[in-house]
Design a protein around this motif. Structure first.
Motif, short mmCIF file in Angstrom:
data_model
loop_
_atom_site.label_atom_id
_atom_site.label_comp_id
_atom_site.label_asym_id
_atom_site.label_seq_id
_atom_site.Cartn_x
_atom_site.Cartn_y
_atom_site.Cartn_z
N GLY A 128 61.55 -4.01 37.82
CA GLY A 128 61.39 -2.82 37.46
C GLY A 128 60.68 -2.78 36.56
N CYS A 129 60.29 -4.30 35.50
CA CYS A 129 59.59 -4.32 34.09
C CYS A 129 58.96 -5.57 34.01
CB CYS A 129 60.01 -3.59 33.37
SG CYS A 129 60.94 -4.40 32.72
N GLU A 130 59.42 -7.20 34.54
CA GLU A 130 60.09 -7.61 34.26
C GLU A 130 59.20 -7.89 33.37
OE1 GLU A 130 57.58 -9.59 38.05
OE2 GLU A 130 56.55 -8.62 37.75
N GLY B 174 61.72 -7.04 31.25
CA GLY B 174 63.12 -7.90 29.96
C GLY B 174 63.48 -6.29 29.56
N VAL B 175 62.95 -4.69 29.71
CA VAL B 175 63.09 -3.97 28.83
C VAL B 175 64.10 -3.48 29.99
CG1 VAL B 175 62.25 -1.78 27.95
CG2 VAL B 175 61.12 -4.11 27.58
N CYS B 176 64.20 -2.77 31.57
CA CYS B 176 63.81 -1.88 32.08
C CYS B 176 65.97 -1.78 32.18
CB CYS B 176 63.50 -1.93 32.95
SG CYS B 176 63.55 -2.85 34.72
N GLY B 177 65.76 -3.88 32.55
CA GLY B 177 67.02 -4.55 33.13
C GLY B 177 67.43 -4.39 34.93
N CYS C 245 66.76 -6.50 36.50
CA CYS C 245 67.60 -7.49 37.22
C CYS C 245 68.01 -8.10 36.42
CB CYS C 245 66.00 -8.51 36.76
SG CYS C 245 66.05 -8.71 34.91
N ARG D 235 69.02 -11.25 31.84
CA ARG D 235 67.45 -10.72 32.78
C ARG D 235 67.16 -11.66 33.23
NH1 ARG D 235 68.94 -5.39 30.46
NH2 ARG D 235 67.62 -4.89 29.07
N CYS E 98 64.41 -11.75 35.06
CA CYS E 98 63.07 -11.98 35.12
C CYS E 98 62.43 -12.63 34.04
CB CYS E 98 62.41 -10.07 34.94
SG CYS E 98 62.59 -9.80 33.75
S1 FES Z 1 62.41 -6.75 35.42
FE1 FES Z 1 63.02 -5.25 34.09
S2 FES Z 1 63.98 -6.12 32.50
FE2 FES Z 1 63.88 -7.45 34.01
#
Ligand code: FES
Ligand code: FES
Lengths: 981, 169, 275
Positions: B47-49, B51-54, B56, B66, B68
Motif C-alpha cells: 500500500g505504501c512501500e 512502512g506506514v500503511c501496514g 504488507c 513490514r 516492504c
Molecule cells: S506497504 Fe505500507 S507498510 Fe509496507
C-alpha cells in the motif's frame, strides 16, 4: 407482464448476511490488479515526473536511459502527441490536455517521460539516467491570486486562468436581500485532500496492430463516459478499445476514476513498443499526482429573518481544478447544483461559479464530490446565523428544514428531493442521540474551565447522478447546440445456464462495497433461492457486458440504480419462467410462486417444479417453450425519467435520490496542545430502504473516518512556489484507530419512490456533514467566527495560547521561516582581512571552489557567473547537483547579491542572498541574509530534511569563507554560528 | 563472508507457511516483490512501500514485520508466515478470519491481510487485550474503507473466542 | 519506488562487519532493523554501494549490565528492550519513551541503536539517551571508543560516527536513587514524528530537560532546582534558544509554547515520581 408474487419464508434483503467476497479476501486469494499474472513479454513502466510546479521543458536527454540493458523504450511528450489525441476538456475553451507534459510542466508530479523496461527496478534505474533541462516559470497555487493579471497564464489558449464562469438566479434573491432583517455571511477556504485508497492505480495495456485495437485491464471505476474520452484520445472507435477491470479493487472513493489518463499513456507505450505494458503506481506517485478533491473559496451570504428563517442565499464559488480542466471537471462544482439549499426550504438563490486553473494536480472524483465544499460553507453559515442572532443552532435548523409532507420537493435550483421526513428524523436524532444530555455535559465541562464545543449539521445526501448535470456549466445556448444530456442508465444481466443455476452480470465495478453479496440477496429474494445459489460477476469487460456511459461505481449509485436494474432484469426472466411453469403445473401464471428453490402453485406447494429444472428448460428443450418465453438471458436497462436535462432557466435535478443526514457532536480541546478529542458523535441517516445493515454501517463508519481525516489531519499541501509538501504517508496524515472514534449511528427509513427497490445512496454523506460538524463544534468551543480545515492543533492553539512574550535579547535575530519550503535566514561573521580581500575572494573561482560546500570544480562563465558541480547532503542523504551562481548588484567592496540555482535528482533550490562587508577593526564584518525556495523530490517526501540542509550548507559556506581568510578570533566563530543559520 | 553482488540473482531458501521454499533475487529486491511476484504469494499487499500503511505486514521468525521494509536476501534461513498460512485448512477460516467476516471488518480487503497477521501474532503474546490496547496496537495499520469500528469489534470478538477455545486456531 | 542497486554483505561476526566497513567506508550503510533505512533506500534518497547486515550477530543481541550502565547491543530490537524485565527499574525513562517509538509493528524489527544511528531530531531514543547522559560505543578493526550522547548528535541525521565505525552498543546509565524521570510527547497522530518531545530528569537539587522535535538535534538544559517564575523564565529562554521553525505540521510559535508548557508538565511529573 403477469404479476408474480413471491412469498419467501426468508427475505434476504434487509439482513446482514455474510459477504460472498470475504472468504477469498481473508485468505489472501483476492484478485487485485497486481495479483494477476501477465503475458510473457510484458514490460513494466515507470514515470519520470516534474519536480517543478511550472517550467518550460528546454530539453530531455534520454540516450543513457535508452542504452541501459533491459530498457525497451523511453517516451516523451512528442511520442504521445504523435500516437494519440488530446483528452477532452470539460469546458468550451481552446486548450489541450495530454496525459504527459508537452513542452511545459504545470504541476509537481506531472509525467515528463515514461520508461518501459524488463522490470520496474530497471525502469526506475533508467529514470535516474534521464536529464531534463527545465526553465522554471513563475507558479501560482492560490485560486484568488491566479486571477490576478500579473500572474502567469497556464494555458496558451486562454486569456487568463479563469476557465469557466457562470451566474445563476433562482426566485428573487435581490428582493429577499433588500428586504431582509439581517444579512449573515461566511467566507471559507476549503483545502485539498483525497481519500487515497489503499491500493494505488494499476493497469496492463496491450495494443493489437493487426486490428488497430487496444485491450486494457485497469482498476478503473468509471464513470464509463470516460471510455469515450479514452477511445477518442487513443484514436480508435469505441469497439476497438476494450476496457476490463480485475475482480477485486482495493478501494476507490472516486479516486480511481483518475487512472484514465494513464490508460491512454500506457496504451501509447504498448503501441510504441509492440508489447503489453504494465504499470503499478507507487504511493509517492499517488500522493503527488493521482487526483485530489478541488479546493474552493466560497463566500456565502444569507438574507435572514429575525427568527433565523433564511429567505435567500447568495453563493460565490471559486473552484480550483489544478493545472488542467480534465474530464469530468468542472463536475465537482456542479454535482451539488440542485442541492445548494441543503435540507432547507429556501426559495431565492443567486450563484456565481468560477473555475480557475493553478499549478497543482488536476482534480477529479473524490468521496463526497462537491458536497464537502458546499456543506462546509452552508453549515458554517447556519452556525453563524445562530451566533449572530443569538439563537440556538438547533432552532435555526428546525426553523428552516423542508417541512414534513412536502415531498417530492422541488428545490429552488431544480433538484427533486424524492422522499423523506426531515423533521421527524431530526427530532428522532435529538431524542435518541440524547442531545439534551450533551448540552448538560457541555455546561459541566465549561464550568470546569474546559473548552467544550457542540456542532450541529443538517444535510441532504444526493445519489445517482444525472449525467446531464455537468452541462449546467454550459449556457442554455451552448447546451442547445450540443444536444441534451441527461439520465443515469443502469444495466444488469441475468442468465440461466444448462444446469439451471443463475448468474448475474453488472457493470457496477465495485471497489470493496460488497456488490456481489447485495445483488445475490436481491435476486435470491425474487427467485425464491438462497444468495449462495446466485453467482454474481462484477469484473467488467466493455466487450462483453451491457453498459452505458453512466456505468461505474460513483455517486453512490449502486443500491439505488444497479440494485434496481438487477431487480428489473430478474423480474423479466421470472415472468418468463412463471409462464413456463404455469403451462407445466396447469395453473395460471398469476398463481405461480417462487419459493424454497421451487417454482410452485400458490396454495399447493406439492404442485411444484424444482427451480433449476425449470430454469434449464430453454437450453435442453427449447421446443417445449414458445419463443417469447425462452428464458436464457435477460438484460434490463433502467434510467429514471426524473433525471431530465437542465432547463432553460438552469434548473437541474442533479441527482435522483436524496438521503437526509442530521449530525451533532461534542468535542473537547486540550488547552496546552490544541488537540481535539471527539467526545461524542451522533449521525442520523435516512437513506431509504436498507438492503444490508452491516454494509450500510460500514459505509457510514468508513465515510466518517474519511471525514475525520479531512477535518483534522489530511491536506495536500503546497508551498507558495508550487512545491508539493505532503508526498508520503508520514506527511499526508491518514487517521488510524487511535484518531477515529465510534460514531452513534441512527436510522429512519423512507423508501425512495423513484427507485425499483426504494433504496438510496449512503456512502458519501458523512464526508459532507462531518467535517463541518466538527468545525462548528470547534468554533463553538473557541467562540470564533471563522475556521478552515484541517483543524490542526497548531491552528487551534493559536486561538488559545496567550500572547507570547518577546524573546530574550540574545534570540532577537532568530531566523524567520517562511511558508512551506520557503526559507529565510540571516547571519554574520567576522574575518581577519579587509573587505577588499574578501571581495576578491568572492569573485574568484578558485576561492569559490574552496568555499562552496561539496564543490567539485567551479567554472567561470563570465566575470559574475559561475557554474559548479556540488555534492550536498544531510546525513546519509547525499546527492550530486549542478549549481549556477550569479553575482549582481555589485557595490565593491561593500555589498553583493548572490543568486544561485541548484538542480539534481533529489530536488532543486533557488535562492538569493545579499552579502555585506563592513570594515571593522582588524578585519571585516560579513553579514548576510538569504531567501531560498526548495522543491522537487526531497521537498515532497523529506521536507523535514530540508530546513536542516539549507542551514547546514549556508553555514558551511560562511564557515569556509572565514577559514579561507585565515580564520576569525578564537571563540568568536563558535559564538556566531553556534545558533545555526 | 559472502558478498552478494548487486547485479546477480541469489538463491534464497526459507520456510514459508511451514514449507521449505527457494527462489532467486537481486540484493535490492524488496521482500514484498519477492513474495508476490517470485513466489506467487500475492496475499501480502503493498500500500505504501514506506512502512506506514501496514498492508504488507507479515511474520518473520515469530515477530511482525513490514515486508516492504525488508529485503528478500535478509530472510534467507528465516521462518515466514503470511496470510496464506492463516486458515487451518482450505475451505475453512480461522477464528480471527471468521470474526472479520462476521463483523464486516473488511470492505475492499486490501488492508486486511496485514491486519490479520498483526492480530494473529498479537493474540499469541497478549490473549486478553483491552479495547485501548487494541486501538493502540492497530494504530500501526491504515484502512480506508471501514472506519476501523468493525475491525475493533472483530478483534475483540476473536480474542474472546480464542481465549474460550484456544486450541481451535 | 524501488532501491537502486547495491551489494549485500551478511556479516558473520563483528570482525567481518569491521572489515566491510573498513573497505567500503562511506559507500557502505549498515542495516539492522531497517525501519528507517529501507524507505530511504526505496525512495533512492540513500544509495550505498554496499549494505552490511548486522542482524545475525548474536554478540550484538544482548542487553546487559555493565558497571553503572545498561549496555544495549546494536542488534537489540526496540520490542525486545520493551519486553526486558528490568526495564522499569533500570531505565524508567525508556520505559516511558519506547511506546512512542513508531508502532508495535515497526518496534518488532527496529533496533535501539538503529534509531540512535539515524539521529532523527524528533526521535525518542536519541532524546532519552541524551537526557540520561548515555553514550555510544563505536568500534573499528583497531579498537573502540565511547562518545557521550551530547557529543554524538551533531545535527539533522548527522553524528560524529566515522565512516568506518560500527555502532556496537549504546550505554545508558541506570536510574539513580532519589531521581525522577518523565517523558511526554505530542505528535499529530500517535506514532508520528514528535512535534515536541520532552524528557525530564529531576532530583531535589537539579532539573534537566531534554527536548526533541524542535532543534535539528535533541537538545538539553540543566538547571538547579528552580521553581515558579524562575522555572518558567528558564523554560521560556530555552524555548527561544531552540530556534524552532515553521513546518507543515506546526508553527515555530506553537513549538515554543509546547516546550514551555509540556516542558513544565514533564518536569513536574519527573519531580512527582522522584520518591
Ligand atoms: S506497504 Fe505500507 S507498510 Fe509496507
Ligand atoms: S478494507 Fe479497504 S482498506 Fe481496509
Amino acid at each position: 407482464m403477469p404479476k408474480v408474487m413471491s412469498v419467501n419464508p426468508t427475505q434476504w434483503c434487509g439482513q446482514s448476511v455474510e459477504r460472498v467476497e470475504d472468504a477469498a479476501l481473508l485468505t489472501g486469494r483476492g484478485r487485485f490488479i497486481d495479483d494477476l499474472g501477465v503475458k510473457p513479454g510484458t514490460l513494466f513502466a515507470a514515470i519520470l515526473r516534474s519536480p517543478h510546479a511550472h517550467a518550460r521543458i528546454a530539453a530531455i536527454r534520454a540516450d543513457d536511459a535508452r542504452k541501459l540493458p533491459g530498457v525497451a523504450a523511453v517516451l516523451t511528450g512528442p511520442d504521445v502527441t504523435r500516437l494519440s489525441a488530446s483528452l477532452v476538456v470539460g469546458v468550451k475553451a481552446p486548450i489541450e490536455c495530454w496525459p504527459i507534459a508537452v513542452d511545459r510542466v504545470r504541476y509537481v508530479g506531472e509525467p515528463v517521460a515514461v520508461v518501459v523496461a524488463a522490470s520496474r527496478y530497471v525502469a526506475e534505474d533508467a529514470i535516474d539516467l534521464i536529464e531534463v533541462d527545465y526553465e522554471p516559470l513563475a507558479a501560482v497555487v492560490d485560486p484568488e491570486q491566479t486571477l490576478d493579471p500579473a500572474q502567469p497564464v497556464l494555458h496558451d489558449g486562454l486569456k487568463s486562468n479563469l476557465a469557466s464562469e457562470r451566474a445563476f438566479r433562482y426566485g428573487d434573491p435581490e428582493h429577499a436581500f433588500a428586504s431582509a432583517a439581517r444579512r449573515v455571511s461566511v467566507t471559507i477556504r476549503y483545502p485539498r485532500n483525497s481519500c487515497t485508497p489503499m491500493e494505488t492505480y494499476g493497469l496492463v495495456a496491450e495494443y493489437d496492430a493487426a486490428e488497430d485495437a487496444y485491450d486494457v485491464l485497469a482498476n478503473f471505476m468509471g464513470p464509463f463516459s470516460l471510455h469515450a474520452v479514452m477511445a477518442r484520445a487513443l484514436k480508435v472507435p469505441g469497439n476497438r478499445f476494450r476496457l476490463r477491470t480485475p475482480p477485486d479493487s482495493g478501494g476507490s472513493f472516486g479516486v480511481k476514476q483518475g487512472v484514465f489518463p494513464y490508460i491512454v499513456l500506457m496504451g501509447v507505450a504498448a503501441r510504441a513498443t509492440g508489447r503489453p505494458v504494465k504499470w503499478i503506481e507507487d504511493r509517492l506517485e499517488h500522493l503527488a499526482a493521482s487526483v485530489s478533491a478541488t479546493n474552493r473559496v466560497t463566500t456565502l451570504e444569507a438574507a435572514v429573518d429575525a427568527d433565523g428563517r433564511v429567505r435567500a442565499l447568495a453563493w460565490d464559488q471559486l473552484e480550483d481544478v489544478g493545472a488542467h480542466i480534465r474530464a469530468p471537471e468542472p463536475a465537482t462544482l456542479y454535482r451539488m447544483h440542485g442541492n445548494l439549499t441543503g435540507a432547507y426550504d429556501i426559495r431565492n438563490v443567486s450563484v456565481r461559479n468560477r473555475v480557475v486553473l493553478t499549478n497543482k494536480t488536476p482534480t477529479g472524483l473524490n468521496r463526497g464530490f462537491g458536497g464537502p465544499q458546499v456543506y462546509y460553507a452552508l453549515e458554517r453559515l447556519m452556525q453563524r446565523i445562530a451566533v449572530e442572532l443569538a439563537l440556538d443552532p438547533v432552532d435555526v435548523i428546525r426553523r428552516n428544514l423542508i417541512p414534513s409532507g412536502a415531498f417530492p420537493y422541488r428545490t429552488a435550483t431544480g433538484a427533486l428531493l424524492d422522499s423523506g421526513d426531515y423533521m421527524k428524523a431530526f427530532e428522532a436524532a435529538l431524542a435518541d442521540g440524547q442531545f439534551a444530555e450533551l448540552r448538560e455535559r457541555q455546561q459541566k465541562a465549561r464550568a470546569e474551565g474546559r473548552l467544550y464545543g457542540i456542532g450541529v449539521v443538517a444535510a441532504v445526501e444526493p445519489s445517482v447522478s444525472n449525467m446531464g448535470y455537468i452541462t449546467t456549466a454550459l449556457t442554455p445556448e451552448e447546451r442547445r447546440k450540443a444536444g441534451p444530456k441527461n439520465g443515469a442508465q443502469a444495466t444488469a444481466t441475468i442468465s440461466l445456464d444448462p444446469l439451471g443455476s443463475v448468474s448475474v452480470h453488472v457493470s457496477s465495478v465495485p471497489q470493496g462495497q460488497g456488490h456481489r453479496t447485495v445483488l445475490s440477496q436481491i435476486v435470491a429474494d425474487e427467485l425464491g433461492l438462497k444468495p449462495a445459489d446466485i453467482r454474481v460477476v462484477t469484473d467488467f469487460d466493455s466487450a462483453r457486458d451491457a453498459w452505458s456511459i453512466a456505468s461505474g461505481n460513483y455517486s453512490s449509485r449502486f443500491a439505488a440504480a444497479v440494485g434496481g436494474a438487477a431487480k428489473l432484469a430478474t423480474d423479466k426472466i421470472k415472468a418468463k419462467l412463471a409462464r413456463m411453469a404455469a403451462a407445466q403445473l396447469n395453473v395460471g401464471p398469476d398463481d405461480i410462486e417462487f419459493a424454497a428453490g421451487k417454482v410452485r402453485a400458490r396454495g399447493n406447494p406439492d404442485n411444484a417444479v424444482p427451480f433449476s429444472r425449470l430454469a434449464a428448460t430453454s437450453h435442453w428443450s427449447p421446443g417445449l417453450v414458445p419463443e417469447e418465453n425462452q428464458a436464457l438471458r435477460e438484460t434490463a436497462f433502467w434510467s429514471p425519467p426524473e433525471l431530465t436535462p437542465p432547463t432553460e432557466g438552469d434548473e437541474v435535478n442533479s441527482s435522483l435520490c436524496h438521503g437526509f443526514i442530521f449530525d451533532f457532536c461534542g468535542i473537547d480541546i486540550d488547552r496546552v496542545t490544541g488537540a481535539i478529542r471527539i467526545d461524542k458523535y451522533v449521525t442520523m441517516h435516512d437513506c431509504g430502504r436498507i438492503l444490508h445493515p452491516g454494509m450500510v454501517a460500514g459505509q457510514v463508519t468508513g465515510g466518517f473516518a474519511h471525514a475525520v481525516g479531512a477535518a483534522m489531519y489530511e491536506e495536500y499541501a503546497y508551498g507558495e512556489d508550487g512545491s508539493f509538501l505532503t508526498g508520503t504517508f508520514a506527511d499526508y496524515l491518514v487517521p488510524t484507530t487511535m484518531e477515529v472514534p465510534e460514531p452513534v449511528i441512527l436510522h429512519v427509513e423512507t423508501p425512495s419512490p423513484f427507485t425499483p427497490l426504494g433504496t438510496k445512496g449512503v456512502g458519501e454523506g458523512n464526508c459532507m456533514s462531518t467535517p463541518v460538524c466538527l468545525a462548528n463544534a470547534v468554533a463553538d468551543a473557541l467562540n470564533i467566527d471563522s475556521i478552515d480545515l484541517p483543524l490542526t492543533p497548531a491552528k487551534i492553539a493559536a486561538h488559545i495560547h496567550d500572547a507570547e512574550r518577546a524573546p530574550p535579547k540574545a534570540q532577537a535575530t532568530a531566523p524567520l521561516a517562511g511558508k512551506g519550503r520557503a526559507l529565510r535566514g540571516s547571519g554574520e561573521a567576522r574575518v581577519n582581512v579587509p573587505p577588499e580581500t574578501v571581495w576578491r575572494m568572492l569573485l574568484d573561482p578558485k576561492t569559490l571552489e574552496a568555499i562552496i560546500p561539496g564543490a567539485h570544480g567551479v567554472e567561470k562563465v563570465a566575470d559574475t557567473h559561475f557554474r559548479a558541480e556540488v555534492t550536498l547532503g544531510v546525513g546519509p542523504v547525499t546527492g550530486r547537483y549542478k549549481a549556477d551562481i550569479k553575482l549582481s548588484d555589485l557595490d565593491a567592496p561593500r555589498a553583493v547579491t548572490l543568486t544561485g540555482v541548484v538542480n539534481g535528482a533529489l530536488g532543486d533550490a533557488r535562492g538569493a542572498g545579499r552579502i555585506k562587508l563592513t570594515p571593522v577593526e582588524g578585519g571585516t564584518q560579513v553579514t548576510y541574509d538569504y531567501d531560498a525556495e526548495i522543491g522537487g523530490k526531497v521537498a515532497s517526501i523529506g521536507g523535514r530534511l530540508l530546513d536542516g540542509a539549507a542551514k547546514v550548507v549556508i553555514k558551511q559556506f560562511f564557515a569556509a569563507l572565514v577559514r579561507h581568510t585565515g580564520g576569525a578570533k578564537p571563540g568568536l566563530f563558535a559564538r556566531l554560528f553556534g545558533r545555526g543559520a | 563472508m559472502p558478498r552478494l553482488s548487486a547485479d546477480a540473482r541469489h538463491t534464497i531458501r526459507f520456510t514459508l507457511n511451514g514449507r521449505a521454499v527457494e527462489a532467486q533475487a537481486e540484493p535490492r529486491m524488496l521482500l514484498t516483490d519477492f513474495l508476490r511476484h517470485e513466489l506467487g504469494a500475492t496475499g501480502t499487499h503493498v500500500g505504501c512501500e514506506h512502512g506506514v500503511c501496514g498492508a504488507c505486514t507479515i511474520e518473520i521468525d515469530g515477530a511482525t514485520a513490514r515486508a516492504c521494509l525488508t529485503l528478500a536476501v535478509q530472510i534467507d534461513g528465516a521462518n515466514i508466515r503470511t496470510v496464506e498460512g492463516l486458515a487451518p485448512e482450505p475451505g475453512r477460516l480461522s477464528v480471527l478470519q471468521e470474526a472479520f467476516r462476521r463483523h464486516h471488518a473488511l470492505q475492499c480487503g486490501f488492508c486486511t491481510a496485514g491486519i490479520l497477521m498483526s492480530l494473529d501474532n498479537y493474540f499469541r503474546r497478549k490473549p486478553d487485550p483491552s479495547e485501548d490496547d487494541l486501538r493502540d496496537f492497530l494504530g500501526g495499520h491504515l484502512c480506508r474503507c471501514t472506519g476501523y469500528v468493525p475491525i475493533l469489534a472483530a478483534a475483540m470478538d476473536a480474542a474472546k473466542r480464542l481465549r474460550e477455545a484456544p486450541t481451535d486456531a | 519506488m524501488k532501491p537502486a542497486r547495491f551489494d549485500y554483505i551478511r556479516a558473520g561476526d563483528i570482525a567481518e562487519a569491521h572489515t566491510a566497513l573498513a573497505e567500503c567506508g562511506k559507500d557502505a550503510r549498515v542495516i539492522a532493523g531497517g525501519q528507517t533505512l529501507m524507505p530511504m533506500l526505496s525512495m533512492r534518497l540513500v544509495r550505498p554501494k554496499v549494505l552490511i547486515d548486522i542482524m545475525h550477530l548474536p554478540a550484538l543481541r544482548k542487553i546487559e549490565a555493565s558497571g553503572n550502565d545498561i549496555r544495549i547491543g546494536a542488534a537489540v530490537r526496540q520490542a525486545e528492550l520493551m519486553a526486558w524485565p528490568d526495564l522499569r527499574d533500570s531505565l524508567p525513562l525508556l520505559k516511558a519513551a519506547l511506546p512512542w517509538v513508531g508502532h508495535a509493528q515497526t518496534r518488532s524489527r527496529g533496533t535501539v541503536c538503529g534509531s540512535v544511528a539515524h539521529a532523527d531530531p524528533s526521535a525518542e531514543i536519541p532524546l532519552s539517551l541524551l537526557a540520561l547522559d548515555g553514550a555510544v560505543e563505536l568500534s573499528t578493526r583497531r579498537g573502540k571508543r565511547r562518545v557521550a550522547a551530547n557529543e554524538f548528535f551533531t545535527g539533522m541525521m548527522s553524528t560524529t560516527r566515522a565512516d568506518n565505525e560500527l555502532i556496537e552498543a549504546v550505554l545508558i546509565p541506570k536510574s539513580q536513587a532519589c531521581t525522577g524521570y518523565a517523558f511526554q510527547e505530542f505528535g499529530r497522530r500517535h506514532g508520528d514524528f514528535a512535534i515536541v518531545a520532552c524528557a525530564a530528569v529531576a532530583t531535589d537539587k537539579s532539573i534537566r530537560l531534554a527536548v526533541g522535535g524542535v532543534a535539528d538535534k535533541p537538545t538539553l538544559r540543566d538547571w538547579p532546582a528552580l521553581d515558579g517564575t524562575a522555572l518558567t523564565d528558564a523554560l521560556d529562554a530555552f524555548a527561544w534558544e531552540l530556534d524552532a521553525r515553521d513546518d507543515l505540521h506546526a508553527t515555530a510559535r506553537y513549538r515554543r509554547e509546547l516546550v514551555r508548557q509540556m516542558g513544565l508538565a514533564t518536569i513536574e511529573e519527573a519531580r512527582k515520581c522522584r520518591a
